[in-house]
Design a protein around this motif. Structure first.
Motif, PDB file in Angstrom:
ATOM      1  N   ARG A 206       0.804  -1.230   0.000  1.00  0.00           N
ATOM      2  CA  ARG A 206       0.000   0.000   0.000  1.00  0.00           C
ATOM      3  C   ARG A 206       0.838   1.282   0.000  1.00  0.00           C
ATOM      4  O   ARG A 206       0.575   2.186  -0.795  1.00  0.00           O
ATOM      5  N   PRO A 207       1.858   1.417   0.875  1.00  0.00           N
ATOM      6  CA  PRO A 207       2.638   2.668   0.877  1.00  0.00           C
ATOM      7  C   PRO A 207       3.488   2.860  -0.388  1.00  0.00           C
ATOM      8  O   PRO A 207       3.952   3.971  -0.646  1.00  0.00           O
ATOM      9  N   LEU A 208       3.691   1.788  -1.151  1.00  0.00           N
ATOM     10  CA  LEU A 208       4.574   1.853  -2.310  1.00  0.00           C
ATOM     11  C   LEU A 208       3.839   2.190  -3.600  1.00  0.00           C
ATOM     12  O   LEU A 208       4.481   2.435  -4.621  1.00  0.00           O
ATOM     13  N   ALA A 209       2.509   2.188  -3.566  1.00  0.00           N
ATOM     14  CA  ALA A 209       1.735   2.296  -4.803  1.00  0.00           C
ATOM     15  C   ALA A 209       0.899   3.575  -4.835  1.00  0.00           C
ATOM     16  O   ALA A 209       0.371   4.013  -3.807  1.00  0.00           O
ATOM     17  N   GLN A 210       0.788   4.149  -6.033  1.00  0.00           N
ATOM     18  CA  GLN A 210      -0.041   5.330  -6.227  1.00  0.00           C
ATOM     19  C   GLN A 210      -1.390   5.000  -6.873  1.00  0.00           C
ATOM     20  O   GLN A 210      -2.287   5.837  -6.884  1.00  0.00           O
ATOM     21  N   THR A 211      -1.529   3.813  -7.408  1.00  0.00           N
ATOM     22  CA  THR A 211      -2.787   3.402  -8.033  1.00  0.00           C
ATOM     23  C   THR A 211      -3.192   2.022  -7.511  1.00  0.00           C
ATOM     24  O   THR A 211      -2.346   1.262  -7.033  1.00  0.00           O
ATOM     25  N   ALA A 250       5.523 -10.696   7.048  1.00  0.00           N
ATOM     26  CA  ALA A 250       5.377  -9.726   8.130  1.00  0.00           C
ATOM     27  C   ALA A 250       6.622  -8.856   8.260  1.00  0.00           C
ATOM     28  O   ALA A 250       6.523  -7.632   8.507  1.00  0.00           O
ATOM     29  N   SER A 251       7.796  -9.455   8.081  1.00  0.00           N
ATOM     30  CA  SER A 251       9.049  -8.690   8.150  1.00  0.00           C
ATOM     31  C   SER A 251       9.126  -7.662   7.020  1.00  0.00           C
ATOM     32  O   SER A 251       9.565  -6.525   7.230  1.00  0.00           O
ATOM     33  N   LEU A 252       8.685  -8.055   5.831  1.00  0.00           N
ATOM     34  CA  LEU A 252       8.660  -7.118   4.708  1.00  0.00           C
ATOM     35  C   LEU A 252       7.678  -5.983   4.972  1.00  0.00           C
ATOM     36  O   LEU A 252       7.945  -4.820   4.633  1.00  0.00           O
ATOM     37  N   PHE A 253       6.545  -6.302   5.589  1.00  0.00           N
ATOM     38  CA  PHE A 253       5.567  -5.262   5.943  1.00  0.00           C
ATOM     39  C   PHE A 253       6.178  -4.251   6.914  1.00  0.00           C
ATOM     40  O   PHE A 253       6.025  -3.028   6.745  1.00  0.00           O
ATOM     41  N   VAL A 254       6.878  -4.749   7.939  1.00  0.00           N
ATOM     42  CA  VAL A 254       7.522  -3.856   8.915  1.00  0.00           C
ATOM     43  C   VAL A 254       8.583  -2.995   8.237  1.00  0.00           C
ATOM     44  O   VAL A 254       8.660  -1.782   8.466  1.00  0.00           O
ATOM     45  N   ALA A 255       9.392  -3.607   7.366  1.00  0.00           N
ATOM     46  CA  ALA A 255      10.453  -2.867   6.669  1.00  0.00           C
ATOM     47  C   ALA A 255       9.871  -1.758   5.792  1.00  0.00           C
ATOM     48  O   ALA A 255      10.363  -0.616   5.797  1.00  0.00           O
ATOM     49  N   ALA A 259      10.304   2.247   6.397  1.00  0.00           N
ATOM     50  CA  ALA A 259      10.894   3.043   5.314  1.00  0.00           C
ATOM     51  C   ALA A 259       9.967   4.177   4.897  1.00  0.00           C
ATOM     52  O   ALA A 259      10.417   5.309   4.652  1.00  0.00           O
ATOM     53  N   ASP A 260       8.667   3.898   4.847  1.00  0.00           N
ATOM     54  CA  ASP A 260       7.695   4.931   4.482  1.00  0.00           C
ATOM     55  C   ASP A 260       7.624   6.019   5.546  1.00  0.00           C
ATOM     56  O   ASP A 260       7.551   7.215   5.231  1.00  0.00           O
ATOM     57  N   ALA A 261       7.656   5.610   6.828  1.00  0.00           N
ATOM     58  CA  ALA A 261       7.636   6.590   7.921  1.00  0.00           C
ATOM     59  C   ALA A 261       8.883   7.459   7.897  1.00  0.00           C
ATOM     60  O   ALA A 261       8.815   8.688   8.114  1.00  0.00           O
ATOM     61  N   GLN A 264       8.630   9.979   5.018  1.00  0.00           N
ATOM     62  CA  GLN A 264       7.731  11.094   5.325  1.00  0.00           C
ATOM     63  C   GLN A 264       8.369  12.046   6.339  1.00  0.00           C
ATOM     64  O   GLN A 264       8.178  13.270   6.257  1.00  0.00           O
ATOM     65  N   ALA A 265       9.129  11.478   7.293  1.00  0.00           N
ATOM     66  CA  ALA A 265       9.808  12.328   8.282  1.00  0.00           C
ATOM     67  C   ALA A 265      10.870  13.218   7.623  1.00  0.00           C
ATOM     68  O   ALA A 265      11.022  14.399   7.971  1.00  0.00           O
ATOM     69  N   VAL A 266      11.581  12.663   6.656  1.00  0.00           N
ATOM     70  CA  VAL A 266      12.613  13.438   5.931  1.00  0.00           C
ATOM     71  C   VAL A 266      11.968  14.547   5.121  1.00  0.00           C
ATOM     72  O   VAL A 266      12.488  15.682   5.036  1.00  0.00           O
ATOM     73  N   ARG A 267      10.812  14.281   4.521  1.00  0.00           N
ATOM     74  CA  ARG A 267      10.099  15.288   3.733  1.00  0.00           C
ATOM     75  C   ARG A 267       9.706  16.503   4.574  1.00  0.00           C
ATOM     76  O   ARG A 267       9.739  17.634   4.114  1.00  0.00           O
ATOM     77  N   HIS A 268       9.289  16.210   5.817  1.00  0.00           N
ATOM     78  CA  HIS A 268       8.826  17.298   6.687  1.00  0.00           C
ATOM     79  C   HIS A 268       9.953  17.875   7.513  1.00  0.00           C
ATOM     80  O   HIS A 268       9.769  18.836   8.218  1.00  0.00           O
TER      81      HIS A 268
END
Length: 268
Positions: A206-211, A250-255, A259-261, A264-268
């Motif tokens: 979900r966090p990796l996709a735009q469509t 599950a490990s891939l989901f956590v990673a 990475a997405d968090a 987003q932190a770097v962006r802000h």
């Protein structure tokens, strides 16, 4: 010597078949917040196993019928105003309990419950591969055919109704697809882990996709990576294969989430 003679090759192909079917369907499970619906349908599979053994019918047929029946019951009762979370909790736990009790009454039949609960991917036969890939292709075909309508109903049921799309019909399509996935996945990851293979790869994508389409494709890639990685780790560390596949997912989901968090932190 045939390419399919190696049990690890058959196991990998079986897992990839399940990942191919489960990931796109899992996207709708995530979007509609139907995770418990998937669990309830999967848990009914044990009752289907008992029915198959009782009437000496193919396991696939019994599991498919039981999963379809559970999906139909949940959809029907939910439409009548019953609290969905309570309803799913009752039906999910009741189905697996009645299934386990029913199996215990079977005399003269030896049943490996652990294989049905957690899967036995290393024991997949050529016929199992045929069933798994036949089911996976059927699910993909069903989703391809109804993709636009299913998306419209998921995003805006009122708009779907105004456009002439029947939400109840699309719910039945999802129920049929879910029952097919449960029937083909029971040999690979088992009843207790099917829900995880539906939800985790889709949620990780979900966090990796735009469509929506990219999310479905990303879910397939993550599911496939989980299968291959889980098989390899299970071989190295002598761990149960089905649960190991889910642990990798599950490990891939956590990673991906971390990475997405961080992004987003770097962006802000």
């Amino acid at each position: 010597m045939s390419f399919l003679d190696g049990f690890m090759i058959r196991a990998a192909l079986a897992g990839l078949g399940v990942a191919l079917a489960a990931a796109p369907l899992g996207c709708f499970v995530v979007w509609r917040r139907m995770a418990f619906f998937g669990d309830a349908t999967a848990h009914a599979a044990i009752l289907g196993v008992a029915l198959s053994l009782t009437f000496e019918a193919p396991i696939f047929a019994g599991v498919l019928i039981a999963a379809l029946g559970m999906g139909y019951i949940v959809s029907t009762l939910g439409a009548r105003g019953h609290a969905m979370d309570t309803l799913l909790g009752v039906l999910s736990h009741s189905a697996i309990a009645f299934g386990l009790v029913a199996v215990s009454f079977l005399s003269g039949v030896r049943v490996d419950l652990m294989a049905y609960l957690f899967g036995d991917i290393l024991a997949v036969s050529r016929m199992d591969l045929l069933v798994i890939w036949g089911g996976a292709i059927s699910v993909l075909g069903l989703l391809w055919w109804r993709w636009s309508a299913l998306l419209t109903v998921t995003l805006n049921p009122d708009l779907a109704a105004a456009s002439g799309i029947d939400p109840k019909r699309e719910q039945l399509v999802l129920t049929l697809a879910l029952a097919l996935v449960v029937a083909v996945a029971i040999k690979v990851v088992g009843v207790l882990l099917i829900g995880a293979m539906l939800v985790i790869p889709a949620a990780a994508a979900r966090p990796l996709a735009q469509t929506p389409e990219r999310m479905a494709l990303g879910g397939v890639v993550i599911g496939a990576a989980s299968v291959i990685g889980g098989l390899q780790l299970s071989f190295w560390f002598d761990t149960p294969t089905g649960p190991t596949i889910v642990c990798v997912a599950a490990s891939l989901f956590v990673a991906v989430t971390l990475a997405d968090a961080l992004r987003q932190a770097v962006r802000h």
